[in-house]
Structure formats: structure tokens, C-alpha cells
Write a protein that holds these residues in place. Structure first.
Motif, PDB file in Angstrom:
ATOM      1  N   LYS A 105     -17.247  -7.631  44.154  1.00  0.00           N
ATOM      2  CA  LYS A 105     -17.733  -8.672  43.228  1.00  0.00           C
ATOM      3  C   LYS A 105     -18.497  -8.048  42.064  1.00  0.00           C
ATOM      4  N   ALA A 106     -19.345  -7.066  42.396  1.00  0.00           N
ATOM      5  CA  ALA A 106     -20.165  -6.435  41.346  1.00  0.00           C
ATOM      6  C   ALA A 106     -19.302  -5.632  40.382  1.00  0.00           C
ATOM      7  N   PHE A 107     -18.333  -4.879  40.904  1.00  0.00           N
ATOM      8  CA  PHE A 107     -17.456  -4.103  40.022  1.00  0.00           C
ATOM      9  C   PHE A 107     -16.566  -5.018  39.187  1.00  0.00           C
ATOM     10  N   THR A 108     -16.201  -6.159  39.749  1.00  0.00           N
ATOM     11  CA  THR A 108     -15.426  -7.151  38.972  1.00  0.00           C
ATOM     12  C   THR A 108     -16.264  -7.629  37.793  1.00  0.00           C
ATOM     13  N   ARG A 109     -17.569  -7.815  38.054  1.00  0.00           N
ATOM     14  CA  ARG A 109     -18.465  -8.291  36.992  1.00  0.00           C
ATOM     15  C   ARG A 109     -18.513  -7.293  35.828  1.00  0.00           C
ATOM     16  N   VAL A 110     -18.564  -5.994  36.148  1.00  0.00           N
ATOM     17  CA  VAL A 110     -18.647  -4.984  35.075  1.00  0.00           C
ATOM     18  C   VAL A 110     -17.263  -4.493  34.653  1.00  0.00           C
ATOM     19  N   GLN A 111     -16.211  -5.090  35.264  1.00  0.00           N
ATOM     20  CA  GLN A 111     -14.815  -4.796  34.889  1.00  0.00           C
ATOM     21  C   GLN A 111     -14.489  -3.300  35.023  1.00  0.00           C
ATOM     22  N   ASP A 112     -14.905  -2.749  36.158  1.00  0.00           N
ATOM     23  CA  ASP A 112     -14.616  -1.336  36.424  1.00  0.00           C
ATOM     24  C   ASP A 112     -13.379  -1.255  37.320  1.00  0.00           C
ATOM     25  N   LEU A 113     -12.224  -1.108  36.695  1.00  0.00           N
ATOM     26  CA  LEU A 113     -10.958  -1.132  37.429  1.00  0.00           C
ATOM     27  C   LEU A 113     -10.825   0.077  38.345  1.00  0.00           C
ATOM     28  N   ARG A 114     -11.424   1.190  37.937  1.00  0.00           N
ATOM     29  CA  ARG A 114     -11.291   2.413  38.717  1.00  0.00           C
ATOM     30  C   ARG A 114     -11.858   2.228  40.125  1.00  0.00           C
ATOM     31  N   TYR A 115     -13.055   1.713  40.191  1.00  0.00           N
ATOM     32  CA  TYR A 115     -13.688   1.505  41.497  1.00  0.00           C
ATOM     33  C   TYR A 115     -13.031   0.356  42.256  1.00  0.00           C
ATOM     34  N   LEU A 116     -12.564  -0.651  41.524  1.00  0.00           N
ATOM     35  CA  LEU A 116     -11.864  -1.753  42.201  1.00  0.00           C
ATOM     36  C   LEU A 116     -10.606  -1.250  42.888  1.00  0.00           C
ATOM     37  N   GLU A 117      -9.908  -0.317  42.223  1.00  0.00           N
ATOM     38  CA  GLU A 117      -8.719   0.279  42.844  1.00  0.00           C
ATOM     39  C   GLU A 117      -9.113   1.066  44.096  1.00  0.00           C
ATOM     40  N   LEU A 118     -10.238   1.790  44.021  1.00  0.00           N
ATOM     41  CA  LEU A 118     -10.710   2.539  45.189  1.00  0.00           C
ATOM     42  C   LEU A 118     -10.997   1.592  46.345  1.00  0.00           C
ATOM     43  N   ILE A 119     -11.739   0.509  46.057  1.00  0.00           N
ATOM     44  CA  ILE A 119     -12.070  -0.457  47.124  1.00  0.00           C
ATOM     45  C   ILE A 119     -10.800  -1.053  47.701  1.00  0.00           C
ATOM     46  N   SER A 120      -9.868  -1.401  46.808  1.00  0.00           N
ATOM     47  CA  SER A 120      -8.604  -1.984  47.262  1.00  0.00           C
ATOM     48  C   SER A 120      -7.856  -1.019  48.179  1.00  0.00           C
ATOM     49  N   SER A 121      -7.831   0.275  47.805  1.00  0.00           N
ATOM     50  CA  SER A 121      -7.115   1.261  48.634  1.00  0.00           C
ATOM     51  C   SER A 121      -7.810   1.440  49.980  1.00  0.00           C
ATOM     52  N   ILE A 122      -9.158   1.438  49.996  1.00  0.00           N
ATOM     53  CA  ILE A 122      -9.891   1.571  51.269  1.00  0.00           C
ATOM     54  C   ILE A 122      -9.617   0.372  52.163  1.00  0.00           C
ATOM     55  N   GLU A 123      -9.609  -0.836  51.551  1.00  0.00           N
ATOM     56  CA  GLU A 123      -9.321  -2.039  52.350  1.00  0.00           C
ATOM     57  C   GLU A 123      -7.925  -1.990  52.934  1.00  0.00           C
ATOM     58  N   GLU A 124      -6.965  -1.504  52.127  1.00  0.00           N
ATOM     59  CA  GLU A 124      -5.592  -1.368  52.634  1.00  0.00           C
ATOM     60  C   GLU A 124      -5.563  -0.396  53.817  1.00  0.00           C
ATOM     61  N   ARG A 125      -6.258   0.715  53.681  1.00  0.00           N
ATOM     62  CA  ARG A 125      -6.291   1.710  54.763  1.00  0.00           C
ATOM     63  C   ARG A 125      -6.953   1.133  56.012  1.00  0.00           C
ATOM     64  N   LYS A 126      -7.970   0.312  55.808  1.00  0.00           N
ATOM     65  CA  LYS A 126      -8.624  -0.314  56.963  1.00  0.00           C
ATOM     66  C   LYS A 126      -7.665  -1.272  57.667  1.00  0.00           C
ATOM     67  N   LYS A 127      -6.873  -1.974  56.852  1.00  0.00           N
ATOM     68  CA  LYS A 127      -5.880  -2.877  57.461  1.00  0.00           C
ATOM     69  C   LYS A 127      -4.851  -2.103  58.280  1.00  0.00           C
ATOM     70  N   ARG A 128      -4.545  -0.872  57.805  1.00  0.00           N
ATOM     71  CA  ARG A 128      -3.556  -0.054  58.519  1.00  0.00           C
ATOM     72  C   ARG A 128      -4.151   0.607  59.763  1.00  0.00           C
ATOM     73  N   GLY A 129      -5.439   0.388  59.979  1.00  0.00           N
ATOM     74  CA  GLY A 129      -6.034   0.888  61.218  1.00  0.00           C
ATOM     75  C   GLY A 129      -6.957   2.073  61.052  1.00  0.00           C
ATOM     76  N   GLU A 130      -7.203   2.532  59.835  1.00  0.00           N
ATOM     77  CA  GLU A 130      -8.134   3.645  59.640  1.00  0.00           C
ATOM     78  C   GLU A 130      -9.563   3.157  59.870  1.00  0.00           C
TER      79      GLU A 130
END
Length: 1182
Positions: A605-630
């Protein structure tokens, strides 16, 4: 409004007038026959001024503060300086009633009972003007252009600066209502000049400069003695027979009493630019008051209503900054505002307003109800359907119709009351008492609910948004916060004068005091920042602050409380605070902290507020990895650290989670190679080599190419090192690399050679090609760099590259306009076709450009080319035919060059005989088609002119006749016509001297020979000189069968002695030829040359019989008499015998053209070459 007495003094006589010094420091009073000077700050009498002999009626100070004037019953005016010295005195005929200084020009108006005078420092005399009545008062307009005079007969006269009357205002009361005091409004905001008039008809009136009255007369109910405006013109003071000073608005609405006195008030004034008022009375009393205007206002959320100019209400929207003014035209006593309601208490009524619409930004109010009743109350509160009046200890609830519905009696004085919302008609009130009780009252409930009781009196109250907490400011300036349900004191903070909860966040409140704003979140320490005034509201990130009379919305970043939550890792609560309003930096900090705390939802939410796509991509990739069982949090945190730039921490976490390769990739991607090497330690050599390569890549990318080259070489990446060195033009480095490389490493060496060529270092390129044995590339290098000598030398050693050398060489020559050399090079390369094409093009160009000498030369070269190609048996016949054709064309163009020069150029250096011979030669040669560029007209024209000049009139006539059948250019038309006429006057025969002789049969040939350039008798072809075109004394002879050229030359060279023998020509006739044979067996008849013995003979028939010689004749010939054209095969050699050995003939050894020796030598000297084939004189070859 209330008046506070500052100081008071009493003089012995009546105070008729007073004046303030413009800076407000001194007060001048007219008391008896003296002037009294007071210090305004404390009422000290500074000095009495004596100068008048009778009562002083008036005093006035100049606007610039330099001087003041006083007028007395002794009919005199005295001008005083600011240092209290009298400097000038002048008189009138009657007692002085009033004086006034012009605010701009400082001109003084002095008025008496019968006239008025105008004086200025620049004037020596006073200009006086008669008055029809006693002048009681006077006043100048703001701009100093007009002076108003008030008279005892009720008339106001408005004069200009020269004393001329411009406007006359007659009051209805006339002399029964004498004008006693007048004053112009000093406000500069008014569009018109407004004059306030007080008369003894007990009325207050206002007029424009034009004399038009503004509004109606206001009754005063007393006789006014003085009227004066406040400095900015917003209020008026009026004093008189009612023994008090009244305060009015500028529109004449009475606001209240300033101070009650014991006798008539003769004069009152306002201290400049202040709220201080001085009053002078008949009994000599001087009173100095401070007027205190209390703030009357109300606030609800983002709407703030406050009193302005005592009679107006301004409603301000604190968010949009919109303002609306409601004019009540009466003294506003109380204001209350709630949601869409606004209540205003006036002296005799209460007005209830409502908004036109439910729009939150709507600022249009209309009257909903009027309660026409006088109320006395301390506080006023408005609800949706009720008004609440607070009177000491009692609260009354009234409906909008004025009916009292409910009443509450408190134990102590009510100190604070506030509406805290609720349904319409059932709102809740928060009430704070002096005894420390805090109650909640519902307007529909008779019973008050005691929330809590504290020991100290209440000054300010507020309840949190969820109604769970209560904040109280007591009389000791302490802010106390309670839990409403448990009555527990949660915390307390000192130095508070007002408090407000944040309407959007339960745990946040702010309080002001001691010049600071304090913000407190939960139980965290207070955050302070400077702020003047009182906090009255707190909405999101906006704090509403009242400072003196102005309300402002202060945007306060909620950074401090947010960081307090972050310190305790309370990310969700910190996010809620941030939503109220923090800076972008704070949002980023929140995002980072949440990310490090692996609170991904808040971080996203905070990175969305400051429009930092780089970190949003990182969070998205970590969430995907967590879904895959990491589930490895260390690995996630390592990724976060690497994104944040905390690389060493990230590397440690990567290592701890067993992913050393990720750490290595991170360091190399970041070009932190030293760290990577440290991390790697003494590991795999392959990994080390990979590191060096990556380091070199990085050095290359950051513009450190030299370092990159060295690294690439050490890593064995020669190709990349060569590429960088080549692109940067570093030849030395390329040489080092090339010499270190093994010759088996062909690709890198070829790259080196390529860059050597590109960098204009062909020597090193050649060295490299030789190292790898690539001769073809070496040849190409020599060709590309135009190093022809080296190429030719290589071609000699390796004939297989001859084509690769000579063909580009020829093309290069052709591109550089060296076509002749190009043709030779093509020829040398064996490209006969290209050689011929180049020559044909050259020839064509020369003809088109009228360079006939060049055309002749190129045709000769073409013929020799064809002769060379005729050695091929397959092309022999065709090429020989072309050879003879081109030889013929060469002779024609060589001759025509002279004709062209003669006809086209203004001057000719050729002899007439030469021109005659050439034109005759061409005429006989052009029996068939005429070649391109050769003009028959020019030839015939030259022949005609030269024939006429040399006496060949018959031939000239023939030439002119021929010209008549041709198209003649305009430039020679007249010349030809004239020549055609004049030739008729000449004899019809030719000069004998010009007739050509055949040296074989001694026959004189006609000038015009139908057979062409052969003898008409023996058919022997004439041999012409290639310069003068005279017939040469040569006879061509042929060898007897069986005699070879070498034998014939050897026999001729013998030069055997001659014997007188009888010889006889014997004619032998065969099937296809006739031959004359010299038979030497026949006895001699006395001639000593067997060749010439029988040349002169009569021949019948039309066939040409050649001269054939045998060995004995050849032996008898002298070498100097024989000329041999030594043609290359397949042509036979040609032999010519000179019949006049003493007349020397020279033959060019290259083109075999014959010349008179003298002519040839001269031409060679002129041109340094043969004029025909251009063979250089220093060229020893044929």
C-alpha cells in the motif's frame, strides 16, 4: 466591546478641543486660554503652552507631524512647531471657531464667526473668504482637494482649495438644527468620499461629496458636540449632551458606550492607528480609554463563523478558503454554527440561518427562523432544531420558534459547552463546569449524565471520534485524557490552553499552549512544533488554529506519530496515521520498514502511494514465491536488503540460506568485484575467470576501456580486447595482442588485421597476414591501401593473384581519370574486353568533345589492341579487320584535327600547303561513310580556300560546287557564297606545281583523283607524311616466296658492291595476281641499281602489281634506303625503298608513321613525343 480606563486627569477649564500628534505620542488639549501637552502613554502633563489671551476653542495637528495650530476667542491663530514653539500668528475679525490641516498640502483652514482663511507655509498672506453664517466646524477630504464647512444656520458648504464653493447642502432643520460637528471618513477602501454630519437637531447623517445623502438621518436623542472617525474609518465616536461617548459603525449603527462622564462631552478623538480613545469634558475632565473588542465566533468542523466590523458575520470554509459575509446591520452579540445551521444573536433578536443545499462546499445561507426576543446569555449553541442558551449555571433549550422546551440547572458556573453530534433533535452536548464536573446532556433528555469529576475547573473539552476518550484542559493549563468508561486518567500533559481530538484517528490528539503545538499519538511522547494561537479543531492532517482574530488551517505532517508507531513495529497503525497526511519521504520510510518487517500488505500500500514500481514488483514476486510454497524468510529479506542497497547484509543472508551463487551474481551485477573476490575466497578458477570477464565488461561499460582490455587479455577473451582496442584506435595495444597470439589463433589475428587496416596501419596488417599465411588477404590489403608497387612485387612471386591486382589497379586508374593507364593495366591483367571497352569509351568521348588528336591516338591504341588479340586464331580474321579499320580512322582523325583547328579557331599556324594536302587527303579518303565528328563542310571549305590561295582553281571550283549541295553553317555561309562567285573569275585549271607525282611510275596524278590516294597509272598506294601529308618518295616492295623477314634484313644489311648488269622486269601472270619480277640473268644495260632499273614502265589494266624482290636485289640495297614496318604477328612486315636517299625520312618505331626527318625532329622537340602515337623520346621500346 468594553472600554478600560487607562488614565484620567482634570484641568481647571472646559476642554473644547484636542488633537493627537500623528505618531500618537503626544496629546494637545485646548483648556481655557492655554494649550496642555500630555504624554499619551501615562497621562503625564508635559507642558502648558501660553500664547492666547482668551479661551482656546480649537486645535489641529498637521499630518506630517511638524506643526500644529490653535485658534482662540482672541481672534488669533498661532502656529506651533512639534518642539512646542510658537512660530507664527495671524488674526481674523471674529473669534476662531475651528481649524483643520489639509492632509496632503498641509494648508491650514481657520474659521471664525464671519469668515474663513486659508494659509500655507509658502504663502506670506492669508486668503480670507466671507461666510454668511457662523462656521462651527470644518474638515478636509482625504485627497486634500475639498474643505467642508458646517454652519450654525444648518448649511454645509463644500469648497475647493481656493475657497470657492462647489457644493451646498441645506439641512431641513435650518438654523433650528445648527451643524455642530462634521468629519470625512478617512478610509482609503471606500470608493466615494463620505461626510458624517452631527447637528443639534439630534441627528447623525451621511453625505457624498456630490451633496447626495446616504441613507436616512439617524436619531441620536442628544445634542452632539463632537464626531470623529477611527483611523481606518470603520467606527465613529460621537459625544455630547448625554454625558457619554457612543461608538457607532461607519454606517451609523450604535454599538455601545465608551465611557460615561459627569458633564457634557465637548470633544473626543481616537489615538492614530490604535483602539485608544480620549474624551474631553465641560468640567475639565480628560479620560483616556482602551477599547477591547472581544472575539465573537463559532466553529464546527471545517466551518468557522466570526464577527467582523461588529455588525457583520463572516463564514469561512477552512478547507476551500471560501468566505461569505452576512450583513446584520446591528451589533452581533453571539454566533453559533452546527452542520448546516447558523445562529446569530442581535440585541433584540436571534436569527437562524440554513444552507441552501447539502453540498459540503456550499456557502449560501438563507434565514430559516427569527426569534424576536431579547436574551441575556454567556454562551449560545445551535443544534438541528434547537438553540441552547447558557446563563451562568443554567442551560435553556429553545425551539426555533422561541419556545423554551427544557432547562438544566448546574451545580457550578458553565465554563465550556460543545455540540458533539447526534440525530436531529437528539444531539448531545458536552458541558464543562467550573467545579471540575464534566457532563453529557442530550437536548431531548431532562437529565444530565455526569461523565467524570475532577478537582480543577474546566477550560476546554473534546471527545474522541469513537466517544471512548475525553480530553480536558483545566485552569492550571494541564491537558488530561480520561477513559470515559473506566474514568481512568490515561495521561496528562502540561502547558495546554486548548485541546482537540483528530476526527479521523481515534488515538491522536493535539493541544496548544506556550507558543507550541503538541501532537500526541496513543501513549507515545509528545511531538512539538511552534505555533501561535489556540487549537480549535483537528481533522486528518489539518489543524484549525485561532490566532487573535483570524482562523487558519495548518497542514501538519503526521510524521512524528507515524515514526513512533514504526519504532514499535506497529505497521498497520503507522499506515493509518500516514493516511492522515505525511510527506512522500515518510511514506517511503513506512514502506521500507514494513518491507523489512516482512509486512508485505502494508508495504505494498505504501509503495503504491509513492508509485515505486520497482519495489512493488519485488513484493509481487515474493508473494508469488510464497504461493508456490517458499517459506525461507531469510531469502526474502536478502532480496529486500539487496534492493535497498544493503548488499553485505544481503550476502550474509544469502549465504545463511545456502544461496551463495545469488550473492555472487549480486556482487558481479553491481560491479563490486573486490567484494565478490573476497566472498569467493580461493574458490574455483573458472569462477575467478568468469569474475574477471564480468569485471572487464563493467570497466568497458563505465568508460574505462584500457582497464577492460587488460582484464579481457588476462581472462583470455582476446576478441573483446581486440574489439575495444580497435574501436578506440589503440594501435600499440593491438600490436602487443597480435604478437602475443599464436598463429593458430586465426580469428583474433584476422580481427587485429581488420583493425590495423581500419586504423591506417597497413604495415602491421601485412605483418599479421604474413603471420597466418593469408596471401589473398595480403593482396587485398595492398589493393585496398593502393600500395601498388608491393602488390605488383607480390604478383610477380605469385602469378595466381595477377587478376586480383591488375583489375582493381585498372579500375582505380579509371576512377582517377587515368584511362590510358587503366587500359594498359586491363590489358596487362589479360582483360582484353575491358581494355577495348575503356578505349572505345575514351575514343567516343574524345570525338564528341572535338578532341580529334586524342581520338586518333585512342583509335591507334585500339588498333594495336585488336592486333594483340588477333594472335588468338579464333579471333584472327575479325580482329585483323578491326585493326585495319581502326588504323584508317586514326589516320583520318589525326589529319582532321588540323582542319578543325583551322575552321574553328581564330588563328592558324599551319602552312597553306599542309592544309591543302590534308583536306585533299581527307577528300580522297572519305569516299564512303563519313566518321562521327568529321565535317565534310569544314574539309571542303578548307580545300576550297587553300586551293584558291595556291592556284588550284579547278579544284577550288569543284570544292565550292560540292559545298552547294551540303548544309552550310551560318557563320561561313557568306564566305562560301563570296568564294563561289569569285572563283568564277579564275582560270579553269590547276597549278602544275601542286600536281602529285607517283615515285614508282613517275606519272603526274590529277589533284582530283577518283581512285583515291593511289596512282591512276600503276595503282601504287601513295605514302603520306604524317605531318605535312605530302606524298613521300617511297615505294613498297614485297619479298619473293621463301625469303623470311630475318633473311631479308640480313641480306639488306650486307650492302654488297653493285655491278653493272643487265636486268629486266619480267611479268608473270597467274590465276589471281600479276607480279613483276626483276630477272638478273639478263645482261646489264649500264644501270647500277637493279631496283630502280625498270620502275618506270607503262602498265595496262586496272590491277595493282606489287614490286617483288629476290635475294640478289635485297643484297644490292643500302640499309639507309630501306624502311621496315616490323608488325607483330600475325601481320607481315612491310618494306619500303626510298627513291631519293638524300631526302631523309624518319619512321616512328612504335606507330610506323613516316615523316620528313626535319618535320619529325621539330615535332618531337615541341611535344617530347611522337605526334601520332605519343611515344616518349626516352622510351627505348617499339
Amino acid at each position: 466591546m468594553r472600554a478600560v480606563l487607562t488614565w484620567r486627569d482634570k484641568a481647571e477649564q472646559c476642554i473644547y478641543d484636542l488633537a493627537f500628534k500623528p505618531d500618537g505620542t503626544q496629546l494637545i488639549l485646548a483648556a481655557g486660554n492655554r494649550l496642555l501637552v500630555y504624554d499619551t502613554s501615562d497621562g503625564t502633563l508635559l507642558q502648558p503652552l501660553k500664547g492666547h489671551k482668551d479661551t482656546v476653542y480649537c486645535v489641529a495637528y498637521a499630518k506630517d507631524g511638524k506643526r500644529f495650530a490653535s485658534g482662540s476667542a482672541d481672534k488669533s491663530i498661532i502656529i506651533w512647531t512639534s518642539k512646542l514653539e510658537g512660530i507664527l500668528k495671524y488674526t481674523h475679525n471674529d473669534s476662531i471657531q475651528c481649524v483643520s490641516y489639509n492632509p496632503v498640502t498641509h494648508q491650514l483652514a481657520s474659521c471664525s464667526s464671519s469668515d474663513f482663511g486659508l494659509w500655507s507655509p509658502e504663502q506670506k498672506s492669508v486668503s480670507k473668504h466671507k461666510s454668511s453664517s457662523k462656521i462651527t466646524c470644518c474638515s478636509w477630504t482625504n485627497d486634500g482637494q475639498y474643505l467642508a464647512l458646517g454652519m450654525s444656520n444648518g448649511i454645509i458648504s463644500i469648497r475647493n482649495k481656493n475657497g470657492e464653493e462647489k457644493v451646498k447642502i441645506e439641512r431641513p432643520g435650518g438654523s433650528l438644527s445648527p451643524i455642530w460637528s462634521i468629519c470625512w471618513n478617512p478610509s482609503r477602501e471606500e470608493h466615494n468620499d463620505i461626510l458624517a454630519v452631527a447637528d443639534w437637531g439630534q441627528k447623525l447623517s451621511f453625505y457624498q461629496l456630490s451633496g447626495k445623502q446616504i441613507g436616512k438621518d439617524r436619531p441620536l436623542n442628544f445634542d452632539p458636540c463632537c464626531i470623529s472617525y477611527f483611523t481606518k474609518g470603520e467606527y465613529i465616536l460621537v459625544g455630547g449632551s448625554d454625558k457619554q461617548v457612543s461608538l457607532f459603525t461607519k454606517d451609523g449603527v450604535r454599538l455601545g458606550t465608551v465611557g460615561e462622564q459627569n458633564s457634557w462631552v465637548w470633544t473626543c478623538r481616537v489615538k492614530p492607528d490604535s483602539n485608544y480613545v480620549v474624551v474631553g469634558c465641560q468640567d475639565g475632565t480628560i479620560s483616556f480609554y482602551q477599547l477591547i473588542f472581544s472575539t465573537v465566533h463559532g466553529l464546527y468542523k471545517d466551518r468557522y463563523a466570526y464577527r467582523d466590523s461588529m455588525t457583520d458575520v463572516i463564514v469561512q470554509h477552512l478547507i476551500t478558503e471560501q468566505k461569505v459575509r452576512i450583513k446584520c446591520r446591528e451589533l452581533v452579540k453571539k454566533i453559533a454554527i452546527y452542520k448546516n445551521r447558523l445562529a446569530i444573536q442581535l440585541p433584540e433578536k436571534i436569527l437562524i440561518y440554513e444552507l441552501y443545499s447539502d453540498d459540503s462546499a456550499d456557502m449560501h445561507y438563507r434565514v430559516k427562523e427569527k426569534i424576536v426576543k431579547k436574551f441575556e446569555c454567556n454562551l449560545l449553541v445551535v443544534c438541528a432544531d434547537h438553540i441552547i442558551l447558557c446563563q451562568e449555571k443554567r442551560l435553556q433549550c429553545l425551539s426555533f420558534s422561541g419556545v423554551k422546551e427544557r432547562e438544566w440547572q448546574m451545580e457550578s458556573l458553565i465554563r465550556y459547552i460543545k455540540v458533539i453530534g447526534g440525530p436531529a433533535g437528539r444531539e448531545g452536548l458536552l458541558v464543562g463546569l467550573k467545579n471540575g464536573q464534566i457532563l453529557k446532556i442530550f437536548v431531548d433528555n431532562l437529565f444530565a449524565i455526569v461523565l467524570l469529576k475532577q478537582a480543577t475547573a474546566v477550560r476546554c473539552l473534546d471527545m474522541s471520534a469513537s466517544r471512548n476518550k475525553l480530553a480536558v484542559v483545566d485552569e492550571n493549563d494541564t491537558c488530561l485524557v480520561y477513559d470515559i468508561h473506566t474514568k481512568e486518567l490515561l495521561f496528562q500533559e502540561p502547558n495546554a490552553n486548548s485541546v482537540a481530538w483528530n476526527t479521523q484517528c481515534e488515538d491522536m490528539l493535539c493541544f496548544s499552549g506556550g507558543g507550541y503545538l503538541n501532537i500526541k499519538a496513543s501513549t507515545f511522547p509528545v511531538h512539538q512544533q511552534k505555533l501561535q494561537g489556540f487549537v480549535v479543531g483537528y481533522n486528518g492532517s489539518k489543524i484549525f488554529c485561532l490566532h487573535v482574530f483570524s482562523m487558519s488551517a495548518v497542514e501538519v505532517p503526521q510524521s512524528a506519530p507515524m515514526y513512533q508507531y514504526l519504532d514499535r513495529k506497529m505497521f498497520k497503525e503507522a499506515y493509518q496515521i500516514a493516511c492522515l497526511g505525511v510527506t512522500d519521504t515518510d511514506w517511503r520510510e513506512l514502506a521500507m520498514e514494513a518491507l523489512e518487517g516482512l509486512e508485505f500488505e502494508t508495504a505494498k500500500k505504501a509503495f503504491t502511494r509513492v508509485q515505486d514500481l520497482r519495489y512493488l514488483e519485488l513484493i509481487s514476486s515474493i508473494e508469488e514465491r510464497k504461493k508456490r510454497g517458499e517459506t525461507n524468510n531469510d531469502l526474502f529479506l536478502a532480496d529486500v536488503f539487496s534492493y535497498q542497497g544493503k548488499f553485505h547484509e544481503a550476502a550474509k543472508l544469502y549465504k545463511r540460506s545456502g544461496h551463495e551463487s545469488l550473492a555472487l551474481d549480486m556482487y558481479t551485477d553491481l560491479c563490486m568485484f573486490e567484494y565478490a573476490k573476497d566472498f569467493l575466497g580461493s574458490g574455483d578458477p573458472k569462477e575467478t575467470k568468469m569474475l574477471i570477464t564480468k569485471q572487464a565488461d563493467w570497466a568497458r561499460n563505465i568508460n574505462e576501456p584500457k582497464a577492460a582490455v587488460e582484464m579481457y587479455v588476462s581472462a583470455g577473451e582476446h576478441a573483446k580486447a581486440i574489439e575495444i582496442s580497435g574501436n578506440h584506435g589503440w594501435v600499440d595495444m593491438l600490436i602487443d595482442i597480435a604478437r602475443k597470439l599464436d598463429k593458430a589463433e586465426r580469428e583474433p589475428l584476422l580481427m587485429c588485421a581488420h583493425y590495423f587496416k581500419k586504423l591506417d596501419s597497413p604495415g602491421y596488417a601485412a605483418e599479421t597476414y604474413l603471420k597466418i599465411g593469408d596471401l589473398k588477404s595480403l593482396v587485398q590489403l595492398y589493393v585496398d591501401t593502393k600500395r601498388w608497387d608491393e602488390a605488383f612485387a607480390l604478383g610477380e612471386k605469385h602469378p595466381e593473384f595477377k587478376d586480383d591486382i591488375y583489375v582493381p589497379y585498372a579500375q582505380w586508374l579509371a576512377e582517377n581519370d587515368r584511362f590510358e593507364e587503366a587500359q594498359k593495366a586491363f590489358h596487362k591483367a589479360g582483360r582484353q574486353g575491358e581494355a577495348v571497352r575503356v578505349l572505345e569509351q575514351l575514343t567516343h568521348n574524345a570525338v564528341v568533345e572535338s578532341r580529334f588528336s586524342d581520338a586518333a591516338y585512342y583509335y591507334w591504341m585500339l588498333s594495336m589492341q585488336c592486333l594483340d588479340m588477333a594472335q588468338d586464331p579464333a579471333q584472327k580474321d575479325v580482329m585483323l579487320e578491326k585493326f585495319h579499320h581502326f588504323q584508317h580512322l586514326a589516320e583520318l582523325y589525326h589529319g582532321y584535327q588540323t582542319i578543325h583547328r583551322y575552321t574553328e579557331e581564330p588563328f592558324s599556324f599551319d602552312l597553306p600547303e599542309t592544309l591543302f594536302n590534308i583536306s585533299k587527303f581527307l577528300l580522297h579518303s572519305l569516299t564512303k561513310a563519313t566518321p562521327l565528328g568529321i565535317s565534310k563542310v569544314n574539309t571542303l571549305f578548307t580545300l576550297a580556300k587553300q586551293s584558291k590561295a595556291l592556284g588550284a582553281y579547278k579544284l577550288a571550283r569543284h570544292a565550292y560546287d560540292k559545298l552547294r549541295g551540303l548544309q552550310i553553317p551560318a557563320r561561313i555561309q557568306k564566305s562560301i557564297e563570296l568564294g563561289t562567285l569569285t572563283i568564277r573569275s579564275k582560270p579553269f585549271h590547276d597549278s602544275e606545281e601542286l600536281v602529285p607525282l607517283c615515285y614508282r611510275c613517275s606519272t603526274n596524278n590529277p589533284l582530283l583523283n577518283n581512285l583515291g590516294n593511289v596512282c591512276i597509272n600503276c595503282r601504287q598506294p601513295f605514302i603520306f607524311s604524317a605531318s605535312s601529308y605530302e606524298v613521300l618518295h617511297l615505294v613498297e616492295f614485297y619479298l619473293e616466296e621463301g625469303i623470311t623477314d630475318e633473311e631479308a634484313v640480313a641480306l639488306i644489311d650486307l650492302e654488297a658492291p653493285r655491278h653493272k648488269r643487265e636486268g629486266k622486269w619480267q611479268e608473270i601472270t597467274s590465276n589471281n595476281s600479276q607480279t613483276l619480277k626483276l630477272d638478273e640473268t639478263i645482261g646489264s644495260i649500264g644501270d647500277d641499281d637493279p631496283f630502280t632499273a625498270k620502275l618506270s614502265f607503262e602498265q595496262g589494266g586496272s590491277e595493282f602489281v606489287p614490286v617483288v624482290v629476290n635475294r640478289s636485289v635485297l643484297r644490292s640495297m643500302s640499309r639507309r634506303d630501306v624502311l621496315i614496318k616490323r608488325w607483330p604477328p600475325p601481320l607481315q612486315w612491310q618494306y619500303f625503298r626510298s627513291l631519293l636517299p638524300d631526302a631523309s625520312i624518319t619512321m616512328c618505331p612504335s606507330c610506323f608513321q613516316m615523316f620528313h626527318s626535319e618535320d619529325y625532329e621539330l615535332l618531337v622537340l615541341q611535344h617530347a613525343c611522337c605526334p601520332y602515337c605519343r611515344r616518349r623520346i626516352d622510351d627505348t621500346g617499339p
